[in-house]
Write an enzyme that holds these catalytic residues in place. Structure first.
Site, PDB file in Angstrom:
ATOM      1  N   HIS A  59      -3.678  -6.340   4.515  1.00 15.97           N
ATOM      2  CA  HIS A  59      -3.982  -5.357   5.559  1.00 15.97           C
ATOM      3  C   HIS A  59      -5.473  -5.278   5.868  1.00 15.97           C
ATOM      4  O   HIS A  59      -5.985  -4.205   6.214  1.00 15.97           O
ATOM      5  CB  HIS A  59      -3.466  -3.967   5.158  1.00 15.97           C
ATOM      6  N   ASP A  61      -6.926  -8.210   7.590  1.00 14.84           N
ATOM      7  CA  ASP A  61      -7.192  -9.186   8.654  1.00 14.84           C
ATOM      8  C   ASP A  61      -7.455  -8.485   9.980  1.00 14.84           C
ATOM      9  O   ASP A  61      -8.358  -8.870  10.720  1.00 14.84           O
ATOM     10  CB  ASP A  61      -6.050 -10.207   8.776  1.00 14.84           C
ATOM     11  N   GLY A 176       8.321 -10.223   3.867  1.00 18.20           N
ATOM     12  CA  GLY A 176       6.874 -10.216   3.694  1.00 18.20           C
ATOM     13  C   GLY A 176       6.276 -11.602   3.628  1.00 18.20           C
ATOM     14  O   GLY A 176       5.099 -11.764   3.300  1.00 18.20           O
ATOM     15  N   ASP A 228      -1.204 -14.240   9.331  1.00 18.61           N
ATOM     16  CA  ASP A 228       0.067 -14.953   9.201  1.00 18.61           C
ATOM     17  C   ASP A 228       0.074 -16.229  10.031  1.00 18.61           C
ATOM     18  O   ASP A 228       0.459 -17.309   9.548  1.00 18.61           O
ATOM     19  CB  ASP A 228       1.223 -14.047   9.646  1.00 18.61           C
ATOM     20  N   SER A 274      11.810  -5.092   5.595  1.00 17.56           N
ATOM     21  CA  SER A 274      10.762  -4.414   6.358  1.00 17.56           C
ATOM     22  C   SER A 274      10.735  -5.023   7.755  1.00 17.56           C
ATOM     23  O   SER A 274      10.236  -6.130   7.942  1.00 17.56           O
ATOM     24  CB  SER A 274       9.406  -4.608   5.674  1.00 17.56           C
ATOM     25  N   TYR A 284       3.060   0.015   9.920  1.00 13.66           N
ATOM     26  CA  TYR A 284       2.053  -0.987  10.272  1.00 13.66           C
ATOM     27  C   TYR A 284       1.106  -0.516  11.375  1.00 13.66           C
ATOM     28  O   TYR A 284      -0.123  -0.507  11.209  1.00 13.66           O
ATOM     29  CB  TYR A 284       2.753  -2.289  10.684  1.00 13.66           C
TER      30      TYR A 284
END
Length: 561
Positions: A59, A61, A176, A228, A274, A284
């Protein structure tokens, strides 16, 4: 590397490690067979994009800070064949191509799309009901738009009348491990190849492809930070990838250490799903907004100008770079000649880690600067009662703005829903800055490893464990099942264990000495899956808990002529 093309591969041994080849060969054979059975032609090419495991850097980026992920074997494959116009084969209408989209898994409904392949992608529509094809459509829309506004010098031949496409994915949904980004990247690469822009003088390189995929996923309503997609595109076998986002996207391969005993990462999927698109308003997207507000408050505290309306939001990393590039004058009287010092003399007493601290040691610049910023943030954002958050009204008052205008500017078109109406800005900032620090410390260990392997392993594991504690307590993105698996992992030989991915379910990643991997996986199976999911088959257990090493990034494979 940024300008290199997405590679073209001719065989699977150029794509996977030896340990994966047998299993993957069977899978690719099944894809080719099902494709031919359904469409009555062989697939010409396959676009592949892997999922990823984030080793450390969660968390951060979208706050501009760097991360250390790696690609995994689990991936998304998009097999495709084009059918040109002819006397017997017609396009659905002039200037349009019919996309026949299918999934190897028959539970996913088929989709037919009409698109102008030479247009800007605006004729494609995202399904508001969270259909599986949305990430494919997003990748297609983004790449078509990019190519339209960055035209090739050469002339593209007449678009095909039809494109047959079949998707196969092994990245578990909601795990994830970035199944959504893998599909988005694979789709973008597919259309890059369809329009003959993957290689050659008009090629779109890895960096641009990654940036397109990042923007594309936002079409689905997720404020992705870019890790990602970057990991899916840039990864290399047996390397972690240090990905930086500012001042521009860059990727540096970091060799995975050779230790005795060797190391493996073990991924354990909690099977708690999720779905970012459905839960992002309290999870998020809310965290994105809380970190944006933290950066604005800290910038105001440091007298750093905020961006004008319509410009990109200020992030913690952008603020750090701007502050240390042009720090304000040091306190105290200024000399008459105007030569104001930017740092207090080393001999004078200072508050630990304030902006007036001495210059960083050589090689430790980022670690030093983040530590300083963390201390400043504690003063600017912390304080009595702020651990539990503050209201929109209180934040707006601190910033000297109207609440409604601030919400419009920071939230934009996203939807968020703070718990009890309170924004936990200081706790989110504390996680972001300490996690950013851990990434650089982890990278430093890999690049200058201690001669003692045991010391290296202990240090890497400690950083992973600290990351999990911060994700759990400050960012609140863990869940009871994640905590349970992490606890089991540490009791059964893991040197470090943490959630990987957005959290709120999904998977854990554990650093495990290779000789202990079989016993470790057995312990996780018995301690977690046998109790919570007793009906899983042996094949299903292999899919939810497995060892992995860093794999290669996205490519196009030409196996079928």
């Amino acid at each position: 590397m940024p300008y290199e093309p997405i590679p073209l591969r001719k065989s699977l041994d150029e794509v996977y490690t030896k340990a994966s080849l047998l299993k993957q060969g069977k899978r690719w054979d099944e894809l080719a067979t099902k494709f031919k059975d359904h469409f009555k032609v062989q697939p010409q090419k396959v676009a592949r994009a892997p999922g990823r495991v984030n080793v450390i850097g969660e968390h951060i980026d979208y706050c501009g800070f760097s991360v250390l992920p790696a690609a995994i074997e689990r991936d998304v494959l998009i097999a495709f064949t084009t059918v040109p116009s002819s006397d017997t084969v017609r396009p659905p209408s002039p200037g349009r191509t019919m996309i026949h989209l299918r999934n190897l898994d028959p539970t996913y409904t088929p989709v037919e799309l009409q698109v102008n392949l030479l247009g800007d992608g605006s004729d494609l529509t995202i399904d508001s009901n969270h259909h599986w094809s949305n990430y494919f459509i997003a990748g297609a829309t983004g790449m078509l738009g990019y190519l339209y506004f960055h035209p090739a010098f050469s002339t593209f031949p007449t678009p095909p009348a039809h494109v047959y496409i079949m998707v196969s994915g092994t990245v578990p949904l909601g795990s994830g491990l970035s199944s959504s980004s893998a599909l988005t990247v694979a789709s973008a690469v597919t259309f890059l190849e369809l329009l003959d822009r993957r290689d050659g003088g008009d090629r779109v390189g890895r960096r641009a492809t990654t940036e397109v995929a990042i923007e594309s996923e936002r079409l689905v309503g997720v404020n992705s930070g870019g890790m990602d997609q970057s990991a899916s595109v840039f990864s290399q076998p047996n390397h972690l990838i240090h990905i930086e986002f500012l001042p521009q996207l860059s990727a540096q391969p970091i060799p995975f250490p050779s230790t005795q005993p060797p190391l493996s990462f073990v991924i354990a999927n909690t099977l708690v799903t999720s779905n970012k698109a459905e839960t992002s308003k309290f999870n998020y997207n809310l965290r994105v907004v809380e970190t944006r507000l933290g950066a604005r408050l800290l910038a105001t505290h440091l007298n750093v100008p905020l961006p004008d309306l319509g410009e990109p939001q200020i992030s913690f990393k952008a603020l750090l770079d701007q502050y240390f590039h042009s720090p304000p004058p040091a306190p105290g009287p200024h000399p008459e000649d105007g030569n104001t010092p930017t740092h207090l003399p080393i001999s004078l007493p200072t508050v630990p880690a304030l902006p007036t601290s001495p210059l960083a040691p050589v090689g430790d610049r980022m670690i030093h600067q983040i530590r300083i910023m963390l201390a400043v943030a504690a003063t600017a954002l912390g304080g009595p009662g702020l651990e539990e958050g503050e209201t929109w009204e209180a934040v707006a008052e601190k910033l000297g703005e109207e609440k409604e205008e601030l919400e419009d500017e920071v939230v934009g078109k996203s939807e968020i829903e703070p718990v009890n109406g309170r924004l936990k800005i200081w706790r989110r900032a504390r996680h972001v800055l300490t996690e950013a620090l851990r990434v650089y410390q982890f990278k430093a260990l890999l690049e200058s490893a201690p001669s003692d392997d045991a010391e290296l392993l202990a240090s890497l594991g400690k950083l992973m464990n600290e990351s999990q504690a911060s994700c759990r307590d400050d960012f609140e993105c863990s869940c009871p099942e994640i905590d349970e698996v992490v606890d089991l992992a540490l009791k059964n030989g893991a040197l470090g264990s943490r959630l990987t991915g957005a959290g709120w379910g999904g998977s854990t990643v554990s650093l495990v000495p290779e000789p202990q991997v079989p016993q470790f996986i057995k312990a996780i199976r018995e301690g977690y899956y046998a109790k919570r999911f007793p009906n899983l088959t042996e094949e299903e257990l292999d899919d939810v808990c497995f060892a992995t090493k860093p794999e290669a990034g996205a490519c196009v494979v030409q196996l079928f002529q």
